[in-house]
Structures are given as C-alpha cells and as structure tokens.
Design a protein around this motif. Structure first.
Motif, short mmCIF file in Angstrom:
data_model
loop_
_atom_site.label_atom_id
_atom_site.label_comp_id
_atom_site.label_asym_id
_atom_site.label_seq_id
_atom_site.Cartn_x
_atom_site.Cartn_y
_atom_site.Cartn_z
N TYR A 66 -59.28 -21.61 -32.53
CA TYR A 66 -58.54 -22.45 -31.58
C TYR A 66 -59.18 -23.82 -31.45
O TYR A 66 -58.48 -24.83 -31.29
CB TYR A 66 -58.47 -21.77 -30.21
CG TYR A 66 -57.80 -22.62 -29.15
CD1 TYR A 66 -56.43 -22.87 -29.19
CD2 TYR A 66 -58.54 -23.19 -28.12
CE1 TYR A 66 -55.82 -23.67 -28.24
CE2 TYR A 66 -57.94 -23.99 -27.15
CZ TYR A 66 -56.58 -24.23 -27.21
OH TYR A 66 -55.98 -25.02 -26.26
N ARG A 67 -60.50 -23.91 -31.53
CA ARG A 67 -61.19 -25.19 -31.35
C ARG A 67 -61.60 -25.84 -32.66
O ARG A 67 -62.28 -26.85 -32.66
CB ARG A 67 -62.44 -24.99 -30.47
CG ARG A 67 -62.10 -24.62 -29.06
CD ARG A 67 -62.71 -25.57 -28.03
NE ARG A 67 -61.96 -25.51 -26.79
CZ ARG A 67 -61.06 -26.38 -26.43
NH1 ARG A 67 -60.78 -27.40 -27.21
NH2 ARG A 67 -60.41 -26.25 -25.29
N GLU A 68 -61.18 -25.29 -33.78
CA GLU A 68 -61.54 -25.86 -35.07
C GLU A 68 -60.71 -27.11 -35.37
O GLU A 68 -59.50 -27.14 -35.10
CB GLU A 68 -61.33 -24.82 -36.18
CG GLU A 68 -61.88 -25.21 -37.53
CD GLU A 68 -63.36 -25.54 -37.47
OE1 GLU A 68 -63.69 -26.72 -37.73
OE2 GLU A 68 -64.16 -24.65 -37.15
N LYS A 69 -61.35 -28.14 -35.90
CA LYS A 69 -60.64 -29.39 -36.23
C LYS A 69 -59.81 -29.26 -37.50
O LYS A 69 -58.88 -30.03 -37.74
CB LYS A 69 -61.66 -30.53 -36.41
CG LYS A 69 -62.51 -30.82 -35.17
CD LYS A 69 -61.68 -31.27 -33.99
CE LYS A 69 -62.56 -31.64 -32.80
NZ LYS A 69 -61.76 -31.99 -31.60
N ILE A 70 -60.16 -28.28 -38.32
CA ILE A 70 -59.44 -28.07 -39.58
C ILE A 70 -58.20 -27.20 -39.32
O ILE A 70 -58.26 -26.24 -38.56
CB ILE A 70 -60.37 -27.36 -40.60
CG1 ILE A 70 -61.61 -28.22 -40.87
CG2 ILE A 70 -59.63 -27.06 -41.90
CD1 ILE A 70 -62.68 -27.50 -41.63
N HIS A 71 -57.11 -27.54 -39.99
CA HIS A 71 -55.91 -26.69 -39.91
C HIS A 71 -55.97 -25.65 -41.03
O HIS A 71 -56.20 -25.97 -42.20
CB HIS A 71 -54.65 -27.53 -40.07
CG HIS A 71 -53.42 -26.69 -40.23
ND1 HIS A 71 -52.83 -26.02 -39.17
CD2 HIS A 71 -52.66 -26.38 -41.33
CE1 HIS A 71 -51.78 -25.35 -39.61
NE2 HIS A 71 -51.66 -25.55 -40.92
N LYS A 126 -52.03 -30.64 -26.01
CA LYS A 126 -51.97 -31.25 -27.34
C LYS A 126 -53.36 -31.56 -27.88
O LYS A 126 -53.67 -31.29 -29.04
CB LYS A 126 -51.12 -32.52 -27.30
CG LYS A 126 -49.62 -32.26 -27.11
CD LYS A 126 -48.84 -33.56 -27.13
CE LYS A 126 -47.34 -33.28 -26.94
NZ LYS A 126 -46.55 -34.55 -26.90
N THR A 127 -54.21 -32.16 -27.05
CA THR A 127 -55.56 -32.51 -27.50
C THR A 127 -56.53 -31.34 -27.37
O THR A 127 -57.60 -31.35 -27.95
CB THR A 127 -56.12 -33.68 -26.69
OG1 THR A 127 -56.30 -33.28 -25.32
CG2 THR A 127 -55.18 -34.88 -26.75
N ARG A 128 -56.13 -30.33 -26.59
CA ARG A 128 -56.96 -29.15 -26.32
C ARG A 128 -58.26 -29.49 -25.58
O ARG A 128 -59.23 -28.74 -25.63
CB ARG A 128 -57.28 -28.38 -27.61
CG ARG A 128 -56.03 -27.90 -28.33
CD ARG A 128 -56.33 -27.05 -29.54
NE ARG A 128 -55.08 -26.63 -30.18
CZ ARG A 128 -55.02 -25.82 -31.23
NH1 ARG A 128 -56.13 -25.35 -31.77
NH2 ARG A 128 -53.85 -25.49 -31.74
N GLU A 129 -58.25 -30.62 -24.87
CA GLU A 129 -59.43 -30.98 -24.08
C GLU A 129 -59.66 -29.90 -23.01
O GLU A 129 -58.75 -29.60 -22.23
CB GLU A 129 -59.25 -32.33 -23.41
CG GLU A 129 -60.46 -32.75 -22.60
CD GLU A 129 -60.24 -34.04 -21.83
OE1 GLU A 129 -61.13 -34.42 -21.04
OE2 GLU A 129 -59.16 -34.67 -21.99
#
Length: 441
Positions: A173-178, A372-375
């Motif tokens: 969920y927190r990974e920057k890679i898709h 959207k940003t998952r902040e």
C-alpha cells in the motif's frame, strides 16, 4: 476498594507501560465476561482488541479456569529440570499442531523472551552472529527483542546490539512502485532482501525474523509468494527462518498459525498470547527436528526459572483443547468474512480510510489525510495534534475498546465474538469514522 480508590492507587504506585505517567486516565475494571468489561459504575465496554490481542477465547472461560484450579490442587510449581504432566502434554500438543519438520519446544514466560531465546538458539546453531528483522515490526521490549524490533519502540535501547540488521516490509500500500500483480510485488521484495543479504554477508547471517503477518504496526499481509520466496533464500544461504507468531498464532488468522496461509515451514516459531489467552502468562520457541537434534550433543544455553510453569501449561492445554473441540477456526473464518465485508464498506464510505487489511479476525484500518496521495493522518512516530487519541476516545465513549498505532486502528476481537456482536460494534466504528472524516482531514 471502590473504583475511585483503585484508580488513585494505580496512578500513585504503578508505572504504566508506554505512557506519560502524569497524563494517565485509566479505567478501573470490576468484572469481565465473554467479550465484555464492566467498570465500577456498571458501564459495559466491548473488548474489540482482545486486550493486547491475547484473549482469543474471551473473558471468564470456565474450562480454562477449571484446568488451572486442578493444577493448583496438584502442585503450583516445579522447576524446569523436572518432568511435569501439564508441561509434557502441552509440548506434545504444540508440536502436533506444527508442520512435520518441527521437533521440540522451549517454553518461556511471554513473547519477548520467546524471541530472545529464538535468536539465541539460531546463533548457537549456525555459529553466525547477524540477525535480520523488518522495520515495521514489534518483537518485544526487552533488550534483545527490543533490538529485533524495528519501529520507534526500539529507540530507547539505542545504540543497539551489533549485528541486528533491518530490512523493509512487503508494504504494498505504501510502495512508490506500481505492481501489475501480487506476484510481481512479492518477487520484488524477495529480490531486494536477497540483495541486502549479499551486502551483509550471507555466511554471517544466523536468522531472518519476521512477524508472519505484521501485527500492531498495521496488520501488513504479505503477497502470497513472499514467504515462500524468503524460505528459498534461507535454504540457499543456510539462514534460519524464524516466524514470530506471538500475535498472529493460535487461530487469529483463521489458521492455527499464520504461516499456514502461505504454505511454508519455518525453522523456528515463536508464540505466546493465544497459547493461554492471558489466563496465565506463557510463551515458547518451537524448533525444527534438525535444530533440536543439534542440542543432543551441544549445550542449550537457555534457561528461565518459570520455563513451562505448570499452571501456565495447564491453561495452555485447556486452550488448545478448546480451540479444537469448539471449532474455533471455522468460527473465525465465518465471522472474519463478515468483518472483511464491513471494512470494505467503510473504505467505500469514508475518504479518511486509505486502506483496510484483514485476515480472519485480525484487521486494521489505515487512516489518511488524502486518499490520492496516501498521506498518513498522523506523521510516522508522532501524533502532534492527538488525532488518533481523539478517535480512540470517541470509540471508547461508545463502549468500543481498542487501540491505535501510528495511523492505524486495530480491530482484533476475541475469536468467540458472534456475527451479531460484531455488527453491533462495527456500527460504532461507522459513527466515529463519519465524524473523523468530516473533522480531521
């Protein structure tokens, strides 16, 4: 004592864990039963975290209580160097619950010293000194287990013990890679771990220690191929694979042990919590037959006065029997499916809910400022505005008792909770998330 006196004495004479002592506001509990707690004013609360995710079979279980009383009448304590019926029976039961590669059990007092002894056994067995564990992990707060821990509760122990190495969790969920698939994600994390093993020196690493499913740090469920991939790395480099099942074990995920969900066989399994469900404290280290055989002619340099305490083992025998005779795993899977449906509905309803993760009756709601940003709703390791505390307080005011960690709310009720009870409590969660969605983002 009345409730007020209990609280006054608690605050005056007790040092309470993980708390700023001057700001304590504890509840005094007069009685408990099933999944409920009552304070001295008669207010009822629902235990939606099974206390510390340990009271799997609920409060006031008479079968467990009777087993303890029976052992009291026989004898309360005998040293670990003597053979005792409750200890012998429970060791056999634990090994019979484990995969066919497991051989023996070393009993401890709780989860932290189970992990302490597990890494000690791995280092003695391999002759190596390094131990790898993940950043979003909690393995206990004693010195060794605290160094094994990755999250901020390790900071007071630093500078730490040499040889304790951290690696990243399979936190998709927190990974920057898709990733195009779960399998692709699992392969990525395994290969990053391989890279780090090579940098650290594969022939220097005694063990890789993982909460099979990360617990308090967010119920992070790994991709299906992740643990099998780690198993292959351990086999390739002669590293001991240790699964910490302290929180996830004994039915919490719908399997007796969480690693069964991923079709792997660890070399060492640590456990506690659900083995006695809080009735008497007990933990343990189950080791493979190969590791057990090593100590047939090598000294096992491990020892605890209360290893395999007879009263604790009596409670453990009763708990294991209860899981089986009352078909608790079937129940967890049935009610857990309902919990999953409710959590998915909450995710659709409220923008503050970034993700929900669940398996069996083990779940977390991850809260965000922006989907959207998952902040995260609160920064990692801090809650400067006390947002999570306010959410937990609103739940408590409605009789829903649980705790939060970082930007996560944990939901892990006793495994005996009924569907009706679960639905009643999750309506309270719905109410609170609605308020938080409107006021905290």
């Amino acid at each position: 004592m009345n409730g007020k006196e209990v609280i006054e004495n608690h605050k005056k004479y007790n040092l309470q864990s993980w708390s700023v002592q001057g700001s304590l506001d504890p509840k005094a509990i007069e009685k408990t039963d099933n999944i409920y707690l009552w304070d001295y004013d008669g207010n009822r609360y629902t235990d939606m975290s099974a206390q510390l995710v340990n009271m799997n079979l609920g409060h006031g279980n008479k079968e467990i209580g009777e087993a303890i009383k029976k052992q009291v009448d026989q004898f309360c304590f005998i040293a670990p160097s003597y053979a005792a019926e409750s200890r012998s029976k429970l060791a056999k039961k634990v090994i019979q619950l484990m995969p066919d590669n497991m051989g023996k059990v070393f009993f401890t007092n709780a989860g932290a010293d189970a992990n302490e002894n597990a890494i000690k056994i791995a280092r003695m067995y391999t002759g190596r000194n390094k131990v790898m564990s993940r950043y979003r992990s909690y393995h206990g707060s004693s010195f060794g287990a605290g160094n094994l821990t990755g999250e901020p509760r390790r900071f007071p122990l630093e500078p730490g013990i040499p040889g304790f190495i951290k690696f990243f969790d399979p936190y998709v969920y927190r990974e920057k890679i898709h990733f195009d698939s779960e399998e692709e994600a699992g392969t990525y994390y395994v290969e990053k771990l391989r890279e780090q093993i090579l940098y650290e020196g594969a022939d220097r690493i005694a063990a890789i220690v993982m909460e099979t499913i990360t617990g308090s740090n967010g119920v992070i469920i790994p991709p299906k191929n992740y643990l099998p991939g780690v198993r292959k790395l351990c086999d390739e480099y002669g590293i001991v694979m240790i699964c910490d099942e302290v929180m996830a074990g004994f039915g919490r995920t719908g399997k007796m042990f969480a690693f069964e969900n991923f079709d792997v066989k660890p070399d060492i399994v640590t456990f506690a919590k659900g083995i006695t469900c809080g009735y008497v404290q007990l933990g343990g280290v189950a080791v493979s037959s190969e590791i057990a055989a090593y100590f047939d002619d090598h000294l096992l340099s491990c020892g605890l006065t209360y290893s395999g305490h007879p009263l604790a083992c009596a409670a453990g025998n009763a708990c294991v029997d209860y899981y089986e005779t009352h078909h608790i795993l079937d129940h967890v899977n049935e009610v857990g499916a309902v919990l999953g449906e409710i959590l998915e509905q909450l995710k659709k309803k409220y923008q503050i809910v970034g993700d929900v993760r669940y398996i069996g009756l083990f779940s977390a709601i991850e809260l965000v400022k922006d989907r959207k940003t998952r902040e995260p709703l609160v920064p990692y390791g801090r809650d400067p505005e006390g947002k999570m505390g306010k959410i937990i307080k609103m739940l408590e005011e409605r009789g829903f008792m649980t705790y939060s960690h970082e930007n996560m709310i944990l939901i892990a009720p006793p495994l005996i909770i009924t569907e009706q009870q679960l639905r009643e409590e999750m309506e309270k969660m719905d109410e609170v998330l609605k308020i938080a969605d409107e006021t905290m983002r």
